[in-house]
Design an enzyme around this catalytic site. Structure first.
Site, short mmCIF file in Angstrom:
data_model
loop_
_atom_site.label_atom_id
_atom_site.label_comp_id
_atom_site.label_asym_id
_atom_site.label_seq_id
_atom_site.Cartn_x
_atom_site.Cartn_y
_atom_site.Cartn_z
CG HIS A 53 -2.10 -1.03 1.03
ND1 HIS A 53 -3.38 -0.79 1.35
CD2 HIS A 53 -2.22 -2.31 0.22
CE1 HIS A 53 -4.04 -1.88 0.91
NE2 HIS A 53 -3.32 -2.75 0.25
CE1 TYR A 275 5.86 -7.85 -1.50
CE2 TYR A 275 6.95 -7.07 -3.43
CZ TYR A 275 7.04 -7.34 -2.07
OH TYR A 275 8.05 -7.05 -1.35
C1 HEM Z 1 -7.34 -8.73 4.84
C2 HEM Z 1 -6.17 -8.14 4.02
C3 HEM Z 1 -6.42 -7.62 2.67
C4 HEM Z 1 -7.63 -7.42 1.97
C5 HEM Z 1 -9.00 -7.18 2.29
C6 HEM Z 1 -7.04 -7.42 0.53
C7 HEM Z 1 -8.03 -6.90 -0.45
C8 HEM Z 1 -7.58 -6.65 -1.81
C9 HEM Z 1 -8.45 -6.04 -2.83
C10 HEM Z 1 -9.90 -5.70 -2.68
C11 HEM Z 1 -7.54 -5.88 -3.82
C12 HEM Z 1 -8.10 -5.20 -5.44
C13 HEM Z 1 -8.27 -6.41 -6.11
C14 HEM Z 1 -8.67 -5.97 -7.44
O1 HEM Z 1 -9.60 -5.24 -7.91
O2 HEM Z 1 -7.71 -6.23 -8.44
C15 HEM Z 1 -6.22 -6.04 -3.45
C16 HEM Z 1 -5.03 -6.08 -4.26
C17 HEM Z 1 -3.90 -6.51 -4.04
N1 HEM Z 1 -3.23 -6.96 -2.76
FE1 HEM Z 1 -4.44 -7.25 -1.03
N2 HEM Z 1 -5.78 -7.53 0.49
C18 HEM Z 1 -5.31 -7.77 1.72
C19 HEM Z 1 -4.12 -8.08 1.97
C20 HEM Z 1 -3.14 -8.22 1.03
C21 HEM Z 1 -1.75 -8.88 1.29
C22 HEM Z 1 -1.43 -9.52 2.81
C23 HEM Z 1 -0.97 -8.81 0.51
C24 HEM Z 1 0.36 -9.56 0.25
C25 HEM Z 1 1.31 -9.07 -0.50
C26 HEM Z 1 -1.79 -8.12 -0.57
C27 HEM Z 1 -1.24 -7.82 -1.84
C28 HEM Z 1 -2.08 -7.32 -2.80
C29 HEM Z 1 -1.61 -6.85 -4.14
C30 HEM Z 1 -0.26 -7.14 -4.79
C31 HEM Z 1 -2.66 -6.34 -4.79
C32 HEM Z 1 -2.84 -5.75 -6.56
C33 HEM Z 1 -2.76 -4.20 -6.27
C34 HEM Z 1 -3.13 -3.59 -7.41
O3 HEM Z 1 -3.57 -4.32 -8.30
O4 HEM Z 1 -2.83 -2.33 -7.62
N3 HEM Z 1 -3.07 -7.96 -0.05
N4 HEM Z 1 -6.10 -6.72 -2.11
#
Ligand code: HEM
Length: 527
Positions: A53, A275
Protein backbone atom coordinates in the site's frame (compact mmCIF):
# COMPACT_ATOMS: atom_id res chain seq x y z
CA UNK A 1 -20.13 -9.82 -19.33
CA UNK A 2 -16.51 -10.19 -20.36
CA UNK A 3 -15.97 -10.77 -24.05
CA UNK A 4 -14.64 -14.32 -24.01
CA UNK A 5 -13.01 -13.75 -27.36
CA UNK A 6 -10.95 -10.72 -26.40
CA UNK A 7 -7.37 -11.45 -27.24
CA UNK A 8 -4.27 -10.41 -25.39
CA UNK A 9 -1.69 -8.50 -27.31
CA UNK A 10 0.36 -10.60 -29.64
CA UNK A 11 -0.64 -13.95 -28.18
CA UNK A 12 -3.61 -16.17 -28.70
CA UNK A 13 -4.30 -16.57 -25.03
CA UNK A 14 -7.73 -15.31 -24.15
CA UNK A 15 -8.83 -13.40 -21.07
CA UNK A 16 -11.05 -16.27 -20.01
CA UNK A 17 -8.92 -19.21 -21.04
CA UNK A 18 -8.98 -21.16 -18.81
CA UNK A 19 -11.84 -19.50 -16.96
CA UNK A 20 -10.58 -17.58 -13.87
CA UNK A 21 -13.31 -19.10 -11.68
CA UNK A 22 -12.22 -22.60 -12.70
CA UNK A 23 -8.58 -21.83 -11.89
CA UNK A 24 -9.63 -20.24 -8.59
CA UNK A 25 -11.84 -23.16 -7.61
CA UNK A 26 -9.68 -26.04 -8.71
CA UNK A 27 -6.20 -24.73 -8.02
CA UNK A 28 -6.28 -21.81 -5.61
CA UNK A 29 -9.08 -22.09 -3.07
CA UNK A 30 -7.98 -23.23 0.39
CA UNK A 31 -8.80 -26.83 1.26
CA UNK A 32 -7.12 -26.83 4.60
CA UNK A 33 -5.02 -24.00 6.01
CA UNK A 34 -1.30 -24.53 5.41
CA UNK A 35 1.00 -22.34 7.43
CA UNK A 36 4.57 -21.15 7.03
CA UNK A 37 5.94 -23.06 10.01
CA UNK A 38 8.04 -20.90 12.30
CA UNK A 39 9.55 -18.81 9.49
CA UNK A 40 6.99 -16.06 9.04
CA UNK A 41 4.31 -14.75 11.38
CA UNK A 42 1.23 -12.55 11.00
CA UNK A 43 3.31 -9.41 11.50
CA UNK A 44 5.32 -10.44 8.42
CA UNK A 45 2.08 -11.01 6.50
CA UNK A 46 0.75 -7.58 7.54
CA UNK A 47 4.10 -6.07 6.59
CA UNK A 48 3.53 -7.29 3.03
CA UNK A 49 0.33 -5.29 2.79
CA UNK A 50 1.95 -2.36 4.61
CA UNK A 51 4.57 -2.21 1.82
CA UNK A 52 2.19 -2.88 -1.09
CA UNK A 53 0.00 0.00 0.00
CA UNK A 54 3.05 2.26 0.14
CA UNK A 55 3.83 1.47 -3.48
CA UNK A 56 0.88 0.49 -5.63
CA UNK A 57 -2.82 0.69 -6.27
CA UNK A 58 -4.01 0.51 -9.86
CA UNK A 59 -6.44 3.12 -11.03
CA UNK A 60 -9.80 1.67 -12.03
CA UNK A 61 -11.91 2.55 -15.04
CA UNK A 62 -15.60 3.41 -14.72
CA UNK A 63 -16.49 0.44 -16.90
CA UNK A 64 -17.66 -2.60 -14.95
CA UNK A 65 -16.91 -6.17 -15.83
CA UNK A 66 -18.93 -9.17 -14.78
CA UNK A 67 -17.44 -12.61 -14.42
CA UNK A 68 -19.94 -15.46 -14.45
CA UNK A 69 -18.82 -18.81 -13.04
CA UNK A 70 -19.20 -21.58 -15.64
CA UNK A 71 -21.44 -24.57 -14.97
CA UNK A 72 -18.60 -26.93 -14.07
CA UNK A 73 -17.68 -24.96 -10.94
CA UNK A 74 -20.69 -22.78 -10.21
CA UNK A 75 -21.78 -25.03 -7.33
CA UNK A 76 -18.40 -24.53 -5.64
CA UNK A 77 -18.14 -20.75 -6.14
CA UNK A 78 -19.40 -18.60 -3.26
CA UNK A 79 -20.44 -16.02 -5.90
CA UNK A 80 -22.14 -17.30 -9.06
CA UNK A 81 -21.20 -14.03 -10.72
CA UNK A 82 -19.56 -10.84 -9.58
CA UNK A 83 -18.84 -7.35 -10.86
CA UNK A 84 -15.75 -5.21 -10.58
CA UNK A 85 -14.12 -2.30 -12.37
CA UNK A 86 -11.81 -2.81 -15.30
CA UNK A 87 -8.25 -1.52 -14.82
CA UNK A 88 -7.88 1.93 -16.39
CA UNK A 89 -5.77 1.64 -19.51
CA UNK A 90 -4.14 4.69 -21.05
CA UNK A 91 -2.14 5.29 -24.17
CA UNK A 92 1.52 6.06 -23.76
CA UNK A 93 3.70 7.78 -26.31
CA UNK A 94 7.06 6.28 -25.61
CA UNK A 95 6.37 2.74 -24.53
CA UNK A 96 5.90 -0.46 -26.50
CA UNK A 97 3.10 -1.59 -26.47
CA UNK A 98 1.55 1.87 -26.59
CA UNK A 99 -0.71 1.39 -23.63
CA UNK A 100 -0.14 1.16 -19.93
CA UNK A 101 -1.85 1.40 -16.55
CA UNK A 102 -1.82 4.09 -13.91
CA UNK A 103 -0.57 3.66 -10.38
CA UNK A 104 -2.62 5.79 -7.98
CA UNK A 105 0.05 5.74 -5.30
CA UNK A 106 3.59 7.10 -5.35
CA UNK A 107 5.88 4.16 -6.14
CA UNK A 108 8.68 5.70 -4.07
CA UNK A 109 9.58 4.22 -0.69
CA UNK A 110 8.26 7.33 0.98
CA UNK A 111 6.06 5.97 3.75
CA UNK A 112 2.92 7.19 1.95
CA UNK A 113 1.08 4.34 3.66
CA UNK A 114 1.19 6.44 6.84
CA UNK A 115 1.76 9.94 5.45
CA UNK A 116 -0.78 9.98 2.61
CA UNK A 117 -0.48 10.04 -1.10
CA UNK A 118 -1.46 13.60 -1.99
CA UNK A 119 -1.82 17.05 -0.42
CA UNK A 120 -5.27 16.43 1.06
CA UNK A 121 -4.29 13.01 2.40
CA UNK A 122 -1.12 14.42 3.94
CA UNK A 123 -3.00 17.26 5.63
CA UNK A 124 -5.50 14.84 7.13
CA UNK A 125 -2.96 12.87 9.15
CA UNK A 126 -0.89 15.75 10.53
CA UNK A 127 -1.35 17.10 14.04
CA UNK A 128 0.33 20.41 13.05
CA UNK A 129 2.14 20.54 16.36
CA UNK A 130 5.82 19.72 16.87
CA UNK A 131 5.97 17.88 13.56
CA UNK A 132 3.69 15.11 14.78
CA UNK A 133 1.04 12.88 13.22
CA UNK A 134 -2.37 12.25 14.75
CA UNK A 135 -2.71 9.21 16.97
CA UNK A 136 -5.28 8.08 19.55
CA UNK A 137 -4.59 7.97 23.24
CA UNK A 138 -4.64 4.15 23.13
CA UNK A 139 -1.77 4.23 20.64
CA UNK A 140 -3.93 3.14 17.70
CA UNK A 141 -5.04 5.16 14.69
CA UNK A 142 -7.72 7.80 15.07
CA UNK A 143 -10.98 7.25 13.17
CA UNK A 144 -13.65 9.42 11.60
CA UNK A 145 -17.35 9.25 12.54
CA UNK A 146 -17.91 6.09 10.49
CA UNK A 147 -14.81 4.28 11.74
CA UNK A 148 -12.62 4.83 8.72
CA UNK A 149 -9.05 5.25 10.02
CA UNK A 150 -7.25 8.57 9.75
CA UNK A 151 -4.22 7.30 7.92
CA UNK A 152 -2.13 7.48 4.77
CA UNK A 153 -3.93 4.51 3.24
CA UNK A 154 -7.34 3.24 4.21
CA UNK A 155 -8.28 0.90 1.40
CA UNK A 156 -8.92 -2.80 2.08
CA UNK A 157 -7.35 -2.47 5.49
CA UNK A 158 -7.52 -4.97 8.32
CA UNK A 159 -6.53 -4.84 11.97
CA UNK A 160 -2.97 -6.15 11.44
CA UNK A 161 -2.23 -3.62 8.74
CA UNK A 162 -3.68 -0.74 10.73
CA UNK A 163 -1.60 -1.86 13.72
CA UNK A 164 1.62 -1.44 11.72
CA UNK A 165 0.47 1.97 10.52
CA UNK A 166 -0.07 2.98 14.15
CA UNK A 167 3.32 1.58 15.23
CA UNK A 168 5.10 3.71 12.66
CA UNK A 169 3.08 6.80 13.53
CA UNK A 170 4.40 6.27 17.06
CA UNK A 171 7.90 5.96 15.63
CA UNK A 172 7.47 9.19 13.65
CA UNK A 173 6.26 11.02 16.74
CA UNK A 174 9.18 9.72 18.81
CA UNK A 175 11.58 10.94 16.11
CA UNK A 176 9.89 14.36 16.11
CA UNK A 177 10.39 14.57 19.88
CA UNK A 178 14.06 13.64 19.53
CA UNK A 179 14.62 16.19 16.77
CA UNK A 180 12.85 18.93 18.72
CA UNK A 181 15.12 18.25 21.67
CA UNK A 182 18.29 18.55 19.56
CA UNK A 183 17.15 21.24 17.15
CA UNK A 184 14.86 23.56 19.17
CA UNK A 185 14.91 26.08 16.33
CA UNK A 186 12.98 23.68 14.01
CA UNK A 187 9.34 24.63 13.47
CA UNK A 188 6.47 22.15 13.00
CA UNK A 189 7.04 21.86 9.24
CA UNK A 190 10.74 21.20 9.54
CA UNK A 191 10.27 18.65 12.30
CA UNK A 192 7.57 16.87 10.29
CA UNK A 193 9.63 16.74 7.09
CA UNK A 194 12.76 15.43 8.80
CA UNK A 195 10.88 12.92 10.95
CA UNK A 196 9.16 11.70 7.80
CA UNK A 197 12.44 11.13 6.02
CA UNK A 198 13.91 9.25 8.95
CA UNK A 199 10.80 7.09 9.46
CA UNK A 200 10.50 6.20 5.76
CA UNK A 201 14.15 5.20 5.67
CA UNK A 202 13.74 3.03 8.75
CA UNK A 203 10.85 1.26 7.02
CA UNK A 204 13.03 0.70 3.93
CA UNK A 205 15.91 -0.54 6.08
CA UNK A 206 13.74 -2.99 8.03
CA UNK A 207 12.33 -4.31 4.78
CA UNK A 208 15.82 -4.78 3.34
CA UNK A 209 17.82 -6.25 6.18
CA UNK A 210 15.16 -7.81 8.37
CA UNK A 211 11.94 -8.76 6.50
CA UNK A 212 13.56 -9.88 3.22
CA UNK A 213 16.21 -11.83 5.09
CA UNK A 214 13.48 -13.75 6.93
CA UNK A 215 11.52 -14.30 3.71
CA UNK A 216 14.54 -15.79 1.95
CA UNK A 217 16.25 -17.41 4.88
CA UNK A 218 19.67 -18.31 3.50
CA UNK A 219 23.17 -17.01 4.27
CA UNK A 220 23.57 -15.83 0.68
CA UNK A 221 20.53 -13.61 0.92
CA UNK A 222 21.50 -12.36 4.36
CA UNK A 223 24.83 -11.28 2.87
CA UNK A 224 23.20 -9.83 -0.28
CA UNK A 225 20.70 -7.70 1.60
CA UNK A 226 23.25 -6.40 4.07
CA UNK A 227 25.53 -5.57 1.14
CA UNK A 228 22.66 -3.62 -0.49
CA UNK A 229 22.44 -1.48 2.63
CA UNK A 230 25.92 -1.43 4.15
CA UNK A 231 28.17 -2.58 1.31
CA UNK A 232 30.56 -5.50 1.14
CA UNK A 233 32.82 -4.25 3.94
CA UNK A 234 29.89 -4.10 6.35
CA UNK A 235 28.41 -1.60 8.77
CA UNK A 236 31.60 -0.71 10.66
CA UNK A 237 33.56 0.34 7.56
CA UNK A 238 30.58 2.26 6.16
CA UNK A 239 30.06 4.05 9.47
CA UNK A 240 33.71 5.14 9.38
CA UNK A 241 34.14 6.10 5.73
CA UNK A 242 30.66 6.48 4.21
CA UNK A 243 29.89 5.35 0.66
CA UNK A 244 33.33 5.94 -0.85
CA UNK A 245 33.69 2.83 -3.00
CA UNK A 246 30.46 2.98 -5.06
CA UNK A 247 27.54 0.55 -5.37
CA UNK A 248 29.52 -2.69 -5.66
CA UNK A 249 31.59 -2.23 -2.52
CA UNK A 250 29.83 0.33 -0.35
CA UNK A 251 26.22 -0.66 -1.06
CA UNK A 252 23.41 1.25 -2.70
CA UNK A 253 22.51 3.52 0.19
CA UNK A 254 24.53 6.73 0.12
CA UNK A 255 25.60 6.47 -3.54
CA UNK A 256 26.75 9.84 -4.89
CA UNK A 257 23.86 10.00 -7.34
CA UNK A 258 20.75 7.95 -8.14
CA UNK A 259 21.08 5.19 -10.73
CA UNK A 260 18.09 4.35 -12.89
CA UNK A 261 19.90 2.33 -15.59
CA UNK A 262 18.33 4.57 -18.25
CA UNK A 263 14.74 3.77 -17.30
CA UNK A 264 12.86 6.26 -15.13
CA UNK A 265 11.94 4.62 -11.84
CA UNK A 266 8.56 2.95 -11.66
CA UNK A 267 7.20 -0.35 -10.44
CA UNK A 268 6.41 -2.88 -13.14
CA UNK A 269 3.25 -4.94 -13.61
CA UNK A 270 5.40 -8.04 -13.04
CA UNK A 271 6.29 -6.69 -9.63
CA UNK A 272 2.63 -6.28 -8.68
CA UNK A 273 1.89 -9.82 -9.86
CA UNK A 274 4.55 -11.53 -7.76
CA UNK A 275 3.35 -9.65 -4.69
CA UNK A 276 -0.08 -11.25 -5.01
CA UNK A 277 0.30 -13.18 -1.78
CA UNK A 278 -3.18 -13.31 -0.29
CA UNK A 279 -2.48 -16.96 0.57
CA UNK A 280 -0.50 -15.61 3.55
CA UNK A 281 -3.80 -14.57 5.15
CA UNK A 282 -5.26 -17.16 7.55
CA UNK A 283 -8.92 -17.92 8.36
CA UNK A 284 -8.73 -16.89 11.98
CA UNK A 285 -6.70 -14.72 14.30
CA UNK A 286 -5.76 -16.29 17.62
CA UNK A 287 -5.84 -13.71 20.36
CA UNK A 288 -3.55 -14.50 23.27
CA UNK A 289 -3.80 -13.78 26.97
CA UNK A 290 -0.86 -11.46 27.58
CA UNK A 291 -1.63 -11.18 31.28
CA UNK A 292 -0.59 -14.78 31.71
CA UNK A 293 3.19 -14.55 32.03
CA UNK A 294 3.65 -17.90 33.75
CA UNK A 295 5.59 -19.34 30.83
CA UNK A 296 8.35 -16.88 30.07
CA UNK A 297 9.09 -16.50 26.32
CA UNK A 298 6.73 -19.26 25.28
CA UNK A 299 3.44 -18.69 23.46
CA UNK A 300 0.84 -17.20 25.81
CA UNK A 301 -2.42 -19.19 25.94
CA UNK A 302 -5.05 -18.59 23.27
CA UNK A 303 -7.94 -16.63 24.70
CA UNK A 304 -10.19 -16.18 21.68
CA UNK A 305 -10.37 -17.09 18.00
CA UNK A 306 -11.71 -14.40 15.72
CA UNK A 307 -12.63 -14.95 12.08
CA UNK A 308 -10.44 -12.94 9.71
CA UNK A 309 -13.61 -11.65 8.11
CA UNK A 310 -14.42 -9.89 11.37
CA UNK A 311 -10.97 -8.30 11.50
CA UNK A 312 -11.24 -6.40 8.23
CA UNK A 313 -12.54 -2.91 7.42
CA UNK A 314 -14.50 -0.88 9.98
CA UNK A 315 -15.52 -3.95 11.96
CA UNK A 316 -11.84 -4.89 12.26
CA UNK A 317 -10.96 -1.38 13.44
CA UNK A 318 -13.63 -1.48 16.15
CA UNK A 319 -12.40 -4.86 17.35
CA UNK A 320 -8.78 -3.74 17.34
CA UNK A 321 -9.59 -0.82 19.59
CA UNK A 322 -11.06 -3.29 22.11
CA UNK A 323 -8.18 -5.76 21.75
CA UNK A 324 -5.50 -3.11 22.15
CA UNK A 325 -2.13 -2.68 20.52
CA UNK A 326 0.04 -4.87 22.77
CA UNK A 327 -2.24 -7.88 22.76
CA UNK A 328 -2.64 -7.71 18.99
CA UNK A 329 1.12 -7.42 18.40
CA UNK A 330 1.95 -10.35 20.69
CA UNK A 331 -0.87 -12.44 19.19
CA UNK A 332 0.26 -11.77 15.63
CA UNK A 333 3.85 -12.44 16.64
CA UNK A 334 2.91 -15.91 17.83
CA UNK A 335 0.78 -16.88 14.83
CA UNK A 336 2.29 -18.39 11.71
CA UNK A 337 0.97 -16.90 8.46
CA UNK A 338 -0.25 -18.84 5.43
CA UNK A 339 2.15 -20.56 3.05
CA UNK A 340 2.48 -19.38 -0.55
CA UNK A 341 1.26 -22.55 -2.15
CA UNK A 342 -1.63 -23.93 -4.17
CA UNK A 343 -4.96 -24.67 -2.47
CA UNK A 344 -4.30 -22.08 0.21
CA UNK A 345 -6.27 -19.06 -1.03
CA UNK A 346 -8.63 -17.95 1.77
CA UNK A 347 -12.21 -18.97 1.05
CA UNK A 348 -13.45 -15.86 2.87
CA UNK A 349 -11.82 -13.76 0.14
CA UNK A 350 -13.99 -15.39 -2.50
CA UNK A 351 -16.93 -13.24 -1.41
CA UNK A 352 -15.17 -10.19 -0.11
CA UNK A 353 -16.48 -6.70 0.58
CA UNK A 354 -13.88 -4.61 -1.24
CA UNK A 355 -13.33 -0.91 -0.55
CA UNK A 356 -13.38 2.04 -2.90
CA UNK A 357 -10.55 4.58 -2.78
CA UNK A 358 -12.22 6.39 0.13
CA UNK A 359 -12.22 3.27 2.27
CA UNK A 360 -16.01 2.90 1.84
CA UNK A 361 -17.42 -0.59 1.48
CA UNK A 362 -18.59 -1.51 -2.00
CA UNK A 363 -21.96 -3.16 -2.45
CA UNK A 364 -20.78 -5.65 -5.09
CA UNK A 365 -18.95 -8.53 -3.42
CA UNK A 366 -15.91 -9.85 -5.29
CA UNK A 367 -14.20 -13.20 -5.72
CA UNK A 368 -10.57 -12.22 -5.13
CA UNK A 369 -9.08 -15.55 -6.24
CA UNK A 370 -10.74 -15.23 -9.65
CA UNK A 371 -10.05 -11.49 -9.95
CA UNK A 372 -6.34 -12.01 -9.46
CA UNK A 373 -6.14 -14.45 -12.36
CA UNK A 374 -8.12 -12.03 -14.50
CA UNK A 375 -6.07 -8.97 -13.49
CA UNK A 376 -2.72 -10.42 -14.62
CA UNK A 377 -4.20 -11.35 -17.98
CA UNK A 378 -6.00 -8.00 -18.34
CA UNK A 379 -2.74 -6.14 -17.58
CA UNK A 380 -0.85 -8.21 -20.13
CA UNK A 381 1.53 -9.75 -17.67
CA UNK A 382 3.10 -12.71 -19.46
CA UNK A 383 2.03 -16.14 -18.33
CA UNK A 384 4.42 -18.21 -16.23
CA UNK A 385 6.68 -19.66 -18.92
CA UNK A 386 6.99 -16.47 -20.94
CA UNK A 387 7.62 -14.59 -17.71
CA UNK A 388 10.55 -16.93 -16.99
CA UNK A 389 11.93 -16.52 -20.51
CA UNK A 390 11.82 -12.75 -20.12
CA UNK A 391 13.90 -13.11 -16.96
CA UNK A 392 16.37 -15.35 -18.80
CA UNK A 393 15.29 -18.26 -16.61
CA UNK A 394 14.95 -21.74 -18.08
CA UNK A 395 11.35 -22.24 -19.22
CA UNK A 396 9.56 -25.46 -18.33
CA UNK A 397 8.76 -28.08 -20.97
CA UNK A 398 6.50 -30.24 -18.83
CA UNK A 399 4.86 -29.96 -15.40
CA UNK A 400 7.48 -32.24 -13.88
CA UNK A 401 10.12 -29.54 -14.55
CA UNK A 402 8.38 -27.35 -12.00
CA UNK A 403 7.42 -29.72 -9.22
CA UNK A 404 7.58 -33.35 -8.18
CA UNK A 405 4.25 -33.19 -6.36
CA UNK A 406 2.02 -35.62 -8.24
CA UNK A 407 -1.20 -34.16 -6.98
CA UNK A 408 -0.16 -30.74 -8.31
CA UNK A 409 0.91 -32.20 -11.65
CA UNK A 410 -2.42 -33.97 -12.01
CA UNK A 411 -4.40 -30.83 -11.15
CA UNK A 412 -2.39 -28.68 -13.58
CA UNK A 413 -3.00 -31.25 -16.29
CA UNK A 414 -6.73 -31.16 -15.60
CA UNK A 415 -6.90 -27.38 -16.10
CA UNK A 416 -4.20 -26.66 -18.67
CA UNK A 417 -3.80 -30.04 -20.39
CA UNK A 418 -0.17 -30.30 -21.41
CA UNK A 419 -0.01 -26.72 -22.65
CA UNK A 420 2.60 -25.31 -20.27
CA UNK A 421 2.49 -21.95 -22.09
CA UNK A 422 -1.02 -21.39 -20.78
CA UNK A 423 -0.07 -21.71 -17.14
CA UNK A 424 -1.06 -18.55 -15.27
CA UNK A 425 1.76 -16.76 -13.49
CA UNK A 426 -0.07 -16.76 -10.15
CA UNK A 427 -0.61 -20.50 -10.34
CA UNK A 428 2.99 -21.12 -11.40
CA UNK A 429 4.56 -19.16 -8.57
CA UNK A 430 2.35 -20.97 -6.06
CA UNK A 431 2.98 -24.42 -7.59
CA UNK A 432 6.74 -24.17 -8.13
CA UNK A 433 8.90 -26.23 -5.79
CA UNK A 434 10.66 -23.82 -3.45
CA UNK A 435 14.35 -23.42 -2.77
CA UNK A 436 15.08 -24.46 0.81
CA UNK A 437 14.68 -21.47 3.13
CA UNK A 438 12.63 -19.46 0.61
CA UNK A 439 9.01 -18.66 1.51
CA UNK A 440 8.39 -17.65 -2.13
CA UNK A 441 9.19 -19.19 -5.52
CA UNK A 442 12.46 -18.66 -7.36
CA UNK A 443 10.55 -17.05 -10.26
CA UNK A 444 9.06 -14.43 -7.93
CA UNK A 445 12.44 -14.00 -6.22
CA UNK A 446 14.05 -12.76 -9.48
CA UNK A 447 11.62 -9.84 -9.60
CA UNK A 448 11.85 -9.19 -5.88
CA UNK A 449 15.60 -8.86 -5.94
CA UNK A 450 15.76 -6.68 -9.05
CA UNK A 451 13.20 -4.21 -7.79
CA UNK A 452 14.53 -4.27 -4.22
CA UNK A 453 17.78 -2.76 -5.51
CA UNK A 454 16.05 -0.31 -7.83
CA UNK A 455 13.89 1.09 -5.05
CA UNK A 456 17.05 2.11 -3.22
CA UNK A 457 19.43 3.10 -6.00
CA UNK A 458 16.91 5.17 -8.00
CA UNK A 459 15.85 7.35 -5.10
CA UNK A 460 17.76 10.53 -4.29
CA UNK A 461 16.84 10.23 -0.62
CA UNK A 462 18.77 6.96 -0.39
CA UNK A 463 21.64 8.24 -2.56
CA UNK A 464 22.58 11.90 -3.25
CA UNK A 465 20.62 13.21 -0.31
CA UNK A 466 21.41 10.50 2.21
CA UNK A 467 23.41 12.97 4.27
CA UNK A 468 23.23 15.03 7.47
CA UNK A 469 22.18 18.18 5.58
CA UNK A 470 19.01 16.44 4.43
CA UNK A 471 18.34 14.07 7.34
CA UNK A 472 20.14 15.90 10.18
CA UNK A 473 23.00 14.33 12.10
CA UNK A 474 20.72 12.97 14.81
CA UNK A 475 18.29 11.63 12.22
CA UNK A 476 21.05 9.61 10.55
CA UNK A 477 22.16 8.30 13.94
CA UNK A 478 18.59 7.13 14.66
CA UNK A 479 18.54 5.24 11.34
CA UNK A 480 21.94 3.75 12.01
CA UNK A 481 21.02 2.36 15.40
CA UNK A 482 17.75 0.83 14.11
CA UNK A 483 18.56 -2.57 12.67
CA UNK A 484 15.22 -4.38 12.77
CA UNK A 485 11.52 -4.25 13.55
CA UNK A 486 12.41 -5.62 16.98
CA UNK A 487 14.34 -2.37 17.67
CA UNK A 488 11.20 -0.35 16.88
CA UNK A 489 9.00 -2.60 19.04
CA UNK A 490 11.53 -2.38 21.90
CA UNK A 491 11.49 1.40 21.68
CA UNK A 492 7.74 1.63 22.13
CA UNK A 493 7.08 -1.48 24.23
CA UNK A 494 10.27 -1.92 26.28
CA UNK A 495 9.16 -5.17 27.96
CA UNK A 496 7.42 -6.88 25.08
CA UNK A 497 10.26 -8.70 23.37
CA UNK A 498 11.93 -9.48 26.71
CA UNK A 499 8.76 -11.20 27.88
CA UNK A 500 7.42 -12.78 24.72
CA UNK A 501 10.05 -13.12 22.03
CA UNK A 502 12.56 -15.99 21.91
CA UNK A 503 13.44 -15.71 18.24
CA UNK A 504 15.88 -13.24 16.65
CA UNK A 505 13.55 -11.44 14.24
CA UNK A 506 10.11 -10.00 15.05
CA UNK A 507 8.93 -11.51 11.73
CA UNK A 508 9.52 -15.14 12.85
CA UNK A 509 7.06 -16.94 15.11
CA UNK A 510 8.00 -15.52 18.48
CA UNK A 511 8.44 -18.74 20.46
CA UNK A 512 10.82 -20.19 17.84
CA UNK A 513 14.53 -20.68 18.44
CA UNK A 514 16.81 -17.66 18.02
CA UNK A 515 19.44 -17.85 15.28
CA UNK A 516 22.35 -19.78 16.80
CA UNK A 517 25.57 -17.78 17.23
CA UNK A 518 27.69 -18.17 14.11
CA UNK A 519 31.39 -17.38 14.38
CA UNK A 520 32.08 -17.98 10.71
CA UNK A 521 32.33 -14.61 8.92
CA UNK A 522 29.18 -13.93 6.88
CA UNK A 523 30.74 -14.20 3.41
CA UNK A 524 32.45 -17.51 4.23
CA UNK A 525 29.29 -19.29 5.29
CA UNK A 526 27.69 -21.95 3.11
CA UNK A 527 24.50 -20.75 1.34
C1 HEM B 1 -7.29 -8.55 4.90
C2 HEM B 1 -6.32 -8.19 4.11
C3 HEM B 1 -6.47 -7.85 2.65
C4 HEM B 1 -7.57 -7.49 1.94
C5 HEM B 1 -8.99 -7.31 2.43
C6 HEM B 1 -7.13 -7.28 0.56
C7 HEM B 1 -7.96 -6.92 -0.47
C8 HEM B 1 -7.54 -6.57 -1.74
C9 HEM B 1 -8.38 -6.07 -2.81
C10 HEM B 1 -9.89 -5.86 -2.71
C11 HEM B 1 -7.59 -5.81 -3.87
C12 HEM B 1 -8.00 -5.26 -5.24
C13 HEM B 1 -8.39 -6.40 -6.16
C14 HEM B 1 -8.62 -5.94 -7.59
O1 HEM B 1 -9.68 -5.39 -7.88
O2 HEM B 1 -7.75 -6.13 -8.43
C15 HEM B 1 -6.24 -6.15 -3.49
C16 HEM B 1 -5.14 -6.02 -4.31
C17 HEM B 1 -3.88 -6.45 -3.99
N1 HEM B 1 -3.49 -7.00 -2.79
FE1 HEM B 1 -4.63 -7.31 -1.16
N2 HEM B 1 -5.78 -7.51 0.48
C18 HEM B 1 -5.35 -7.86 1.74
C19 HEM B 1 -4.07 -8.21 2.09
C20 HEM B 1 -3.03 -8.33 1.21
C21 HEM B 1 -1.77 -8.93 1.52
C22 HEM B 1 -1.35 -9.55 2.86
C23 HEM B 1 -1.03 -8.87 0.39
C24 HEM B 1 0.34 -9.44 0.26
C25 HEM B 1 1.27 -9.09 -0.52
C26 HEM B 1 -1.81 -8.20 -0.64
C27 HEM B 1 -1.39 -7.90 -1.93
C28 HEM B 1 -2.16 -7.32 -2.90
C29 HEM B 1 -1.68 -6.94 -4.22
C30 HEM B 1 -0.27 -7.12 -4.77
C31 HEM B 1 -2.76 -6.39 -4.88
C32 HEM B 1 -2.76 -5.78 -6.31
C33 HEM B 1 -2.70 -4.27 -6.22
C34 HEM B 1 -3.03 -3.59 -7.53
O3 HEM B 1 -3.56 -4.23 -8.43
O4 HEM B 1 -2.78 -2.38 -7.66
N3 HEM B 1 -3.02 -7.89 -0.10
N4 HEM B 1 -6.24 -6.63 -2.21
Amino acid sequence: EVGGETRLCGTNLKLLDPHPSVVATKLLERRQFRDCGKQFNMIACSWLQFMIHDWIDHMEDTHQIEIVAPAEVVGQCPLKSFKFYQTKEISTVSLQPNTGFINRRTPWWDGSVIYGNDEAGMRKVRAYKDGKLKISRDGLLEHDDIWIPISGDIRNCWAGFSLLQALFVKEHNAISDMLKEHYPEFDDEKLYQHARLVTSTIIAKIHTIDWTVELLKTNTLLAAMRINWYGIFGKKVKDLFGNIFGAELSGLVGLKRPQDHGVPYSLTEEFVSVYRMHTTLPDKIFLRDINDISNHKSAPPIQEEVNMKDMIGKEGERRLSKIGMEKMLVSMGHQSCGAVTLWNYPLWMRNLVAHDINGEERTDLVDMASIEIYRDRERKVPRYNEFRRNLLMIPIRKWEDMTDDEEVIEALYEIYGDDVEKLDLLVGIHAEKKIQGFAISETAFFIFILIASRRLEADRFFTTNFNPQTYTEKGLQWINKTESLKCVIDRHFPNMSKTWMRCSSAFSVWDSDPNPPNYVPLYWRLA
